[in-house]
Motif scaffolding. Structure first.
Motif, short mmCIF file in Angstrom:
data_model
loop_
_atom_site.label_atom_id
_atom_site.label_comp_id
_atom_site.label_asym_id
_atom_site.label_seq_id
_atom_site.Cartn_x
_atom_site.Cartn_y
_atom_site.Cartn_z
N LEU A 50 38.16 -1.93 -30.95
CA LEU A 50 39.05 -1.55 -29.85
C LEU A 50 39.41 -0.07 -29.95
CD1 LEU A 50 40.82 -2.26 -27.40
CD2 LEU A 50 42.63 -2.85 -29.03
N PHE A 51 39.75 0.39 -31.15
CA PHE A 51 40.11 1.79 -31.35
C PHE A 51 38.93 2.70 -31.00
CE2 PHE A 51 40.30 5.57 -34.06
CZ PHE A 51 41.48 6.12 -33.58
N ILE A 52 37.74 2.35 -31.46
CA ILE A 52 36.54 3.14 -31.16
C ILE A 52 36.30 3.18 -29.66
CG2 ILE A 52 34.02 3.21 -31.42
CD1 ILE A 52 34.47 2.04 -34.27
N THR A 53 36.51 2.05 -28.99
CA THR A 53 36.33 1.97 -27.55
C THR A 53 37.34 2.86 -26.81
OG1 THR A 53 35.45 -0.27 -27.68
CG2 THR A 53 36.34 0.41 -25.57
N LEU A 54 38.61 2.79 -27.20
CA LEU A 54 39.63 3.60 -26.54
C LEU A 54 39.39 5.09 -26.76
CD1 LEU A 54 42.83 1.51 -27.31
CD2 LEU A 54 41.65 1.74 -25.12
N LEU A 55 39.03 5.46 -27.97
CA LEU A 55 38.76 6.86 -28.27
C LEU A 55 37.54 7.36 -27.50
CD1 LEU A 55 39.86 9.12 -30.08
CD2 LEU A 55 38.25 8.40 -31.81
N GLY A 56 36.47 6.58 -27.50
CA GLY A 56 35.27 6.95 -26.77
C GLY A 56 35.51 7.03 -25.27
N SER A 57 36.31 6.11 -24.75
CA SER A 57 36.62 6.12 -23.32
C SER A 57 37.40 7.36 -22.93
CB SER A 57 37.41 4.87 -22.94
OG SER A 57 36.60 3.72 -23.12
N ALA A 58 38.29 7.80 -23.81
CA ALA A 58 39.02 9.04 -23.53
C ALA A 58 38.05 10.22 -23.44
CB ALA A 58 40.05 9.29 -24.63
N PHE A 59 37.10 10.28 -24.34
CA PHE A 59 36.12 11.37 -24.30
C PHE A 59 35.21 11.27 -23.07
CE2 PHE A 59 37.06 11.78 -28.90
CZ PHE A 59 37.45 13.11 -28.88
N ILE A 60 34.82 10.06 -22.71
CA ILE A 60 34.00 9.88 -21.51
C ILE A 60 34.75 10.41 -20.29
CG2 ILE A 60 33.08 8.14 -19.91
CD1 ILE A 60 32.33 6.47 -22.41
N ASN A 61 36.03 10.08 -20.19
CA ASN A 61 36.82 10.54 -19.04
C ASN A 61 37.00 12.05 -19.05
OD1 ASN A 61 37.98 8.38 -17.14
ND2 ASN A 61 38.08 7.44 -19.15
N LEU A 62 37.21 12.65 -20.21
CA LEU A 62 37.35 14.11 -20.29
C LEU A 62 36.05 14.81 -19.90
CD1 LEU A 62 39.46 14.52 -23.54
CD2 LEU A 62 40.15 15.02 -21.18
N ILE A 63 34.93 14.30 -20.39
CA ILE A 63 33.64 14.88 -20.03
C ILE A 63 33.38 14.71 -18.54
CG2 ILE A 63 31.14 14.62 -20.34
CD1 ILE A 63 31.81 13.92 -23.31
N TRP A 64 33.73 13.53 -18.02
CA TRP A 64 33.55 13.24 -16.59
C TRP A 64 34.34 14.24 -15.75
CZ3 TRP A 64 30.49 8.97 -15.31
CH2 TRP A 64 30.39 8.68 -13.96
N LEU A 65 35.58 14.51 -16.16
CA LEU A 65 36.41 15.48 -15.44
C LEU A 65 35.83 16.89 -15.55
CD1 LEU A 65 40.05 14.42 -16.32
CD2 LEU A 65 39.06 14.58 -14.05
N GLY A 66 35.38 17.25 -16.75
CA GLY A 66 34.88 18.60 -16.97
C GLY A 66 33.59 18.89 -16.23
N LEU A 67 32.71 17.91 -16.17
CA LEU A 67 31.41 18.13 -15.52
C LEU A 67 31.44 17.80 -14.03
CD1 LEU A 67 29.00 16.70 -18.23
CD2 LEU A 67 29.61 19.08 -17.81
#
Length: 90
Positions: A50-67
């Motif tokens: 769950l922790f790995i999923t939440l952390l990875g999802s945060a990065f996915i969303n940040l990359i999504w916003l940035g790109l």
């Protein structure tokens, strides 16, 4: 809580995280599990995944916003696919 200027999406986000933590605590008490080794070659439990999923999802969303790939709600689909993969193979 008025000083925090809660919006509905912010409140929902924290409610979902709190619900997940409660559900995973109940699952850990009711159905204890032994750690398993996945593709990362480390032992993980449900809570670790769950922790790995939440952390990875945060990065996915940040990359999504940035790109600026597509509208932000589509990032949720990418996060759901990522979560399924983490819980299946990690």
């Amino acid at each position: 809580m008025a000083w925090m200027a809660w919006t509905v999406p912010t409140a929902l986000f924290f409610a979902v995280i709190a619900s997940l933590l409660i559900i995973f605590t109940i699952l850990a008490i009711k159905y204890p599990e032994t750690p398993r080794t996945g593709i990362l070659r480390i032992e993980t439990t449900r809570g670790d995944r769950l922790f790995i999923t939440l952390l990875g999802s945060a990065f996915i969303n940040l990359i999504w916003l940035g790109l600026e790939v597509a509208p932000q709600p589509y990032a949720l689909l990418a996060c759901l696919v990522y979560a399924v993969a983490v819980f299946r193979w990690v």
